[in-house]
Design a protein around this motif. Structure first.
Motif, PDB file in Angstrom:
ATOM      1  N   ARG A 168      -3.490  -7.052 -15.836  1.00 29.64           N
ATOM      2  CA  ARG A 168      -2.545  -7.151 -14.724  1.00 29.64           C
ATOM      3  C   ARG A 168      -3.128  -6.516 -13.467  1.00 29.64           C
ATOM      4  NH1 ARG A 168       3.259  -3.957 -14.259  1.00 29.64           N
ATOM      5  NH2 ARG A 168       3.851  -4.756 -12.204  1.00 29.64           N
ATOM      6  N   GLU A 169      -3.154  -7.291 -12.382  1.00 28.21           N
ATOM      7  CA  GLU A 169      -3.640  -6.769 -11.110  1.00 28.21           C
ATOM      8  C   GLU A 169      -2.525  -6.031 -10.388  1.00 28.21           C
ATOM      9  OE1 GLU A 169      -4.944 -10.245  -9.080  1.00 28.21           O
ATOM     10  OE2 GLU A 169      -7.006 -10.074  -9.804  1.00 28.21           O
ATOM     11  N   VAL A 170      -2.883  -4.937  -9.751  1.00 24.37           N
ATOM     12  CA  VAL A 170      -1.931  -4.186  -8.941  1.00 24.37           C
ATOM     13  C   VAL A 170      -2.372  -4.305  -7.481  1.00 24.37           C
ATOM     14  CG1 VAL A 170      -0.921  -1.937  -8.455  1.00 24.37           C
ATOM     15  CG2 VAL A 170      -1.434  -2.586 -10.812  1.00 24.37           C
ATOM     16  N   VAL A 171      -1.482  -4.837  -6.663  1.00 23.07           N
ATOM     17  CA  VAL A 171      -1.784  -5.030  -5.244  1.00 23.07           C
ATOM     18  C   VAL A 171      -1.233  -3.841  -4.465  1.00 23.07           C
ATOM     19  CG1 VAL A 171      -1.534  -6.541  -3.250  1.00 23.07           C
ATOM     20  CG2 VAL A 171      -1.551  -7.519  -5.559  1.00 23.07           C
ATOM     21  N   VAL A 172      -2.084  -3.176  -3.718  1.00 24.90           N
ATOM     22  CA  VAL A 172      -1.640  -2.115  -2.807  1.00 24.90           C
ATOM     23  C   VAL A 172      -1.178  -2.802  -1.526  1.00 24.90           C
ATOM     24  CG1 VAL A 172      -2.247  -0.005  -1.587  1.00 24.90           C
ATOM     25  CG2 VAL A 172      -3.250  -0.477  -3.830  1.00 24.90           C
ATOM     26  N   TRP A 173       0.152  -2.979  -1.421  1.00 22.09           N
ATOM     27  CA  TRP A 173       0.700  -3.733  -0.300  1.00 22.09           C
ATOM     28  C   TRP A 173       0.697  -2.932   1.003  1.00 22.09           C
ATOM     29  CZ3 TRP A 173       0.853  -8.633  -0.798  1.00 22.09           C
ATOM     30  CH2 TRP A 173       1.249  -9.269  -1.978  1.00 22.09           C
ATOM     31  N   SER A 174       0.851  -1.627   0.924  1.00 24.20           N
ATOM     32  CA  SER A 174       0.974  -0.837   2.145  1.00 24.20           C
ATOM     33  C   SER A 174       0.420   0.558   1.914  1.00 24.20           C
ATOM     34  CB  SER A 174       2.446  -0.755   2.573  1.00 24.20           C
ATOM     35  OG  SER A 174       2.589  -0.129   3.824  1.00 24.20           O
ATOM     36  N   VAL A 175      -0.163   1.129   2.962  1.00 18.13           N
ATOM     37  CA  VAL A 175      -0.721   2.474   2.890  1.00 18.13           C
ATOM     38  C   VAL A 175      -0.476   3.182   4.218  1.00 18.13           C
ATOM     39  CG1 VAL A 175      -3.025   1.751   3.650  1.00 18.13           C
ATOM     40  CG2 VAL A 175      -2.782   3.806   2.245  1.00 18.13           C
ATOM     41  N   VAL A 232      -0.293   7.956   1.421  1.00 15.95           N
ATOM     42  CA  VAL A 232       0.850   7.421   0.678  1.00 15.95           C
ATOM     43  C   VAL A 232       0.645   5.924   0.525  1.00 15.95           C
ATOM     44  CG1 VAL A 232       3.357   7.264   0.525  1.00 15.95           C
ATOM     45  CG2 VAL A 232       2.316   9.164   1.771  1.00 15.95           C
ATOM     46  N   SER A 233       0.833   5.416  -0.706  1.00 16.41           N
ATOM     47  CA  SER A 233       0.631   3.990  -0.968  1.00 16.41           C
ATOM     48  C   SER A 233       1.844   3.405  -1.668  1.00 16.41           C
ATOM     49  CB  SER A 233      -0.610   3.773  -1.839  1.00 16.41           C
ATOM     50  OG  SER A 233      -0.435   4.372  -3.120  1.00 16.41           O
ATOM     51  N   GLY A 234       2.072   2.101  -1.436  1.00 17.64           N
ATOM     52  CA  GLY A 234       3.100   1.343  -2.136  1.00 17.64           C
ATOM     53  C   GLY A 234       2.468   0.114  -2.742  1.00 17.64           C
ATOM     54  N   HIS A 272       5.981   8.148  -7.689  1.00 17.20           N
ATOM     55  CA  HIS A 272       7.416   7.857  -7.710  1.00 17.20           C
ATOM     56  C   HIS A 272       7.573   6.394  -8.116  1.00 17.20           C
ATOM     57  CE1 HIS A 272       8.680  11.564  -5.557  1.00 17.20           C
ATOM     58  NE2 HIS A 272       7.519  11.420  -4.916  1.00 17.20           N
ATOM     59  N   LEU A 273       8.152   6.139  -9.278  1.00 19.85           N
ATOM     60  CA  LEU A 273       8.462   4.773  -9.688  1.00 19.85           C
ATOM     61  C   LEU A 273       9.835   4.422  -9.114  1.00 19.85           C
ATOM     62  CD1 LEU A 273       7.607   2.287 -11.307  1.00 19.85           C
ATOM     63  CD2 LEU A 273       8.793   3.270 -13.280  1.00 19.85           C
ATOM     64  N   VAL A 274       9.873   3.543  -8.119  1.00 20.97           N
ATOM     65  CA  VAL A 274      11.115   3.294  -7.384  1.00 20.97           C
ATOM     66  C   VAL A 274      11.736   1.935  -7.687  1.00 20.97           C
ATOM     67  CG1 VAL A 274      10.461   4.844  -5.515  1.00 20.97           C
ATOM     68  CG2 VAL A 274       9.873   2.420  -5.355  1.00 20.97           C
ATOM     69  N   THR A 275      10.989   1.010  -8.280  1.00 21.89           N
ATOM     70  CA  THR A 275      11.513  -0.317  -8.562  1.00 21.89           C
ATOM     71  C   THR A 275      10.700  -0.960  -9.682  1.00 21.89           C
ATOM     72  OG1 THR A 275      11.908  -2.535  -7.635  1.00 21.89           O
ATOM     73  CG2 THR A 275      10.068  -1.293  -6.733  1.00 21.89           C
ATOM     74  N   LYS A 276      11.290  -1.958 -10.335  1.00 22.25           N
ATOM     75  CA  LYS A 276      10.564  -2.717 -11.342  1.00 22.25           C
ATOM     76  C   LYS A 276       9.662  -3.759 -10.705  1.00 22.25           C
ATOM     77  CE  LYS A 276      14.206  -2.332 -14.856  1.00 22.25           C
ATOM     78  NZ  LYS A 276      15.159  -3.103 -15.714  1.00 22.25           N
ATOM     79  N   TRP A 277       9.867  -3.997  -9.414  1.00 20.04           N
ATOM     80  CA  TRP A 277       9.138  -5.062  -8.747  1.00 20.04           C
ATOM     81  C   TRP A 277       8.148  -4.480  -7.739  1.00 20.04           C
ATOM     82  CZ3 TRP A 277       9.875  -9.052 -11.677  1.00 20.04           C
ATOM     83  CH2 TRP A 277      11.075  -9.185 -12.364  1.00 20.04           C
ATOM     84  N   ASP A 278       8.113  -5.004  -6.523  1.00 20.50           N
ATOM     85  CA  ASP A 278       7.071  -4.627  -5.570  1.00 20.50           C
ATOM     86  C   ASP A 278       7.592  -3.676  -4.501  1.00 20.50           C
ATOM     87  OD1 ASP A 278       4.740  -7.278  -5.487  1.00 20.50           O
ATOM     88  OD2 ASP A 278       6.438  -7.199  -6.846  1.00 20.50           O
ATOM     89  N   VAL A 279       6.756  -2.713  -4.130  1.00 22.03           N
ATOM     90  CA  VAL A 279       6.948  -1.942  -2.899  1.00 22.03           C
ATOM     91  C   VAL A 279       6.076  -2.619  -1.848  1.00 22.03           C
ATOM     92  CG1 VAL A 279       6.680   0.276  -1.743  1.00 22.03           C
ATOM     93  CG2 VAL A 279       7.433   0.193  -4.134  1.00 22.03           C
ATOM     94  N   LEU A 280       6.724  -3.269  -0.899  1.00 26.46           N
ATOM     95  CA  LEU A 280       6.011  -4.156   0.023  1.00 26.46           C
ATOM     96  C   LEU A 280       5.599  -3.488   1.330  1.00 26.46           C
ATOM     97  CD1 LEU A 280       8.261  -7.323  -0.409  1.00 26.46           C
ATOM     98  CD2 LEU A 280       5.992  -6.948  -1.382  1.00 26.46           C
TER      99      LEU A 280
END
Length: 683
Positions: free
Chosen positions: A193-200, A209-211, A231-239
């Motif tokens: 599974r790839e993890v995309v760093v959407w924002s930093v 800080v990264s999402g 911090h796990l804040v959602t099951k989906w994406d931090v955009l």
């Protein structure tokens, strides 16, 4: 209040485009916002969040990222180009190829001297910001995989770049990578599974800080390159992430439509060191939150549901005040509807086409509030598809319904319309000066076309034989270059009022074709203007909800306007959060001023006394239910009707009936797709 036959129009099927990114300029208090169709809007947060500028989109132009460099605005997108915008002429100024494939991110350093762009080919390219253009400077070390997001350190010497599965830190001076920060895939996730760093976000104390797409907000030590906390804040994406100017608060936008706030606080009373603690969750959106901005007093968010939401932080503003009210801006403050009052037809403006509709008819009579039977239904008469790739920025329909015009940033097109057997004919020969326009309107007798070009107004005389250019209208050579955003001709054909985004209003004498007067400058931008057909008084509504009446004959404010300013407008009127977008007058009663905003239609009766401070501004529907004696106690100048969900246009026809174009927000939401749980890139 007076009775009108009302045509309630609900077939303007306009759908705003999704919000892709936004950038806030704390120095000028301007928020730039980019939409999925390539359009860019600028809101003045210091002037009650008024949308003062809009640059139309273009087919094939995408905007993935926006940034300010001083007072200059840049964007980049999947076309692989970097674009700077001309905020005076409301168009792209130039575009420069990045030569790295699609561009996913653009960011400027704090000094406003360098631009960094993150490209598909894994490079971060640096551009030097010159006085008139930008110039390529260097590429940083190439990485394997696309650069998704960027953030500068306040020193201007370090850059953090988010990628697939990692964050890279670069020395901006040498171009070399200094740290590689591997992002966890999340508990229970497979290795594939790839993890995309959407924002930093790179903070001044070297905290990073990264999402990411695993739903995590992670805190990193940028000096050592180590993970401090997750911090796990959602099951989906931090955009998207955004941080306040003092770096004490941070917000994260998710694909669930939530915005989560973190604050830098001490976890215990006696603890000296502070840490990032999750404090609030805002649920203001139905779909992905793609864009965020953290101002000194509010969180601004936008995304797939097309709405711009300003959510005040109650610990930063005084409670139970206008500043503490949440705002939702669903539609443009610029009118997208024109009405030919003599022909009873409507023109609807879309980015790629225009629609001409006839208004329905009824032969019934009834009491106030009755729904009359429809004798003839509204009919779509003409569908005009725009030419070229540029989106439509302005359109106009003559009062007689015989002329139609629209403009893009590169051209103006004019048509004649024949009714009976409906036909439309393009006018082939137009004056060469009429090559672009930000605003268009026709004179009341349909004999002239006015087109605002930058800070001047081009005048074209119309006839069936030819279109002749008349002398242009200019205030002075030393006048501001800010664009004209409102045009209003008088009914008698004598005057033309033009309002600019620098808050100035110039009135021209159309018989002499020269400047007649300049209205004294007021500190808030005009949002609607109208010239009274009998008195030639100019009525102006401003973004701060103030109303002025200026006599064009006497060149001074009227006595009524002075009384209004001495008394002060009612508190409930000033607390409204949407600007007045149209001013008109009732021919049956010269004392009546008609105006409306997005949720309210109002008649101001100048013959009645102004309301007292403690007098409630009752909705007229509620007032009708009160006993007659009680109604007389509330008889004052402001007659308000709030029986509408979202008003896009209110116009008075020749037969004195009202056309009300409204768009229920629920209809908009029903057209949106299901929330997207985005795990892969959409190109």
């Amino acid at each position: 209040m007076g009775e009108f036959t009302v045509h309630r129009v609900r077939f303007f099927d306009y759908m705003p485009s999704a919000i892709r990114d936004m950038a806030f300029n704390g120095g000028t208090e301007r928020l730039a916002l980019a939409r999925a169709d390539g359009a860019v809007e600028v809101f003045n947060f210091s002037d009650h969040y008024f949308q003062e500028k809009m640059i139309p989109g273009k087919d094939g132009r995408t905007v993935e990222s926006l940034c300010w460099a001083g007072q200059r605005l840049f964007s980049a997108g999947l076309s692989g180009e970097i674009t700077e915008y001309d905020l005076d002429r409301l168009r792209p100024k130039y575009s420069v190829e990045a030569y790295g494939g699609p561009v996913w991110a653009v960011a400027s350093n704090g000094q406003g001297t360098l631009l960094a762009v993150g490209c598909e080919d894994g490079t971060v390219k640096m551009f030097e910001i010159l006085e008139e253009r930008i110039q390529f400077k260097r590429s940083l070390d190439r990485q394997k995989g696309r650069i998704v997001c960027l953030s500068w350190h306040s020193s201007g010497t370090l850059i953090a770049a988010g990628m697939l599965d990692m964050i890279r830190m670069f020395d901006a001076e040498t171009g070399h990578s200094t740290h590689r920060l591997l992002v966890e895939r999340g508990r229970g996730a497979s290795r594939s599974r790839e993890v995309v760093v959407w924002s930093v976000v790179f903070l001044s104390d070297h905290t990073l800080v990264s999402g990411d797409s695993a739903g995590k907000v992670q805190i990193w030590d940028g000096v050592t390159g180590t993970l401090v906390r997750t911090h796990l804040v959602t099951k989906w994406d931090v955009l998207r992430l955004s941080v306040s100017r003092d770096e004490s608060s941070l917000v994260a936008g998710t694909s669930e439509g939530t915005v989560i706030q973190f604050q830098l606080i001490a976890s215990t009373v006696d603890q000296q060191e502070r840490e990032w603690v999750r404090t609030r969750t805002f649920k203001n959106h139905t779909h992905d939150v793609r864009a965020l901005a953290h101002t000194d007093t509010a969180v601004v968010s936008g995304g797939m549901d097309t709405q711009l939401v300003v959510h005040p932080l109650l610990d930063k503003v005084e409670k139970n005040t206008r500043a503490s009210a949440q705002r939702k801006i669903a539609f443009s403050h610029k009118s997208l509807v024109c009405c030919a009052k003599k022909a009873s037809v409507l023109l609807f403006q879309f980015p790629d086409h225009l629609e001409l509709w006839s208004v329905g008819e009824s032969d019934g009579h009834g009491r106030p509030g009755d729904i009359l039977p429809v004798k003839r239904k509204p009919e779509k008469l003409i569908h005009v598809k725009r030419k070229g790739d540029d989106h439509i920025c302005s359109s106009a329909l003559s009062p007689c319904g015989g002329w139609l015009a629209y403009s893009t940033v590169s051209s103006v097109r004019l048509y004649t319309i024949q009714y009976g057997s409906i036909s439309i004919t393009k006018v082939s020969k137009l004056p060469k000066e009429l090559h672009s326009a930000q605003q268009l309107c026709f004179s009341s007798d349909s004999s002239k076309l006015f087109a605002s070009h930058d800070s001047s107004v081009v005048v074209v005389g119309l006839s069936q034989l030819e279109c002749k250019r008349l002398p242009s209208l200019r205030a002075s050579k030393s006048a501001s270059r800010q664009p004209v955003h409102l045009l209003c001709p008088s009914e008698d054909g004598r005057w033309l009022a033009a309002a600019s985004t620098d808050c100035r209003i110039h009135v021209y004498d159309l018989q002499k074709l020269k400047l007649h007067c300049t209205v004294p400058a007021y500190g808030s931008c005009p949002t609607a203007i109208g010239i009274h057909p009998a008195t030639s008084n100019l009525v102006v509504a401003h973004a701060d909800q103030q109303i002025f009446e200026y006599s064009l004959r006497q060149k001074e404010y009227t006595d009524w306007s002075r009384r209004l300013q001495r008394r002060g407008l009612h508190r409930l009127w000033l607390e409204r959060d949407t600007p007045v977008t149209h001013v008109a007058f009732n021919p049956k009663n010269p004392a009546h001023i008609l105006l409306h905003d997005a949720f309210m239609f109002c008649i101001i009766d100048q013959s009645l006394p102004l309301p007292e401070e403690r007098t409630p501004l009752y909705n007229q529907m509620m007032l009708q239910s009160l006993p007659e004696r009680e109604r007389l106690r509330h008889n004052h100048a402001f007659k308000i009707c709030k029986a509408f969900k979202h008003l896009l246009c209110v116009r008075l026809l020749e037969d004195h009936s009202l056309v009300v174009v409204e768009r229920p927000l629920l209809d908009i939401m029903s057209k949106l797709p299901a929330p997207v749980r985005q795990k892969k890139f959409a190109t």
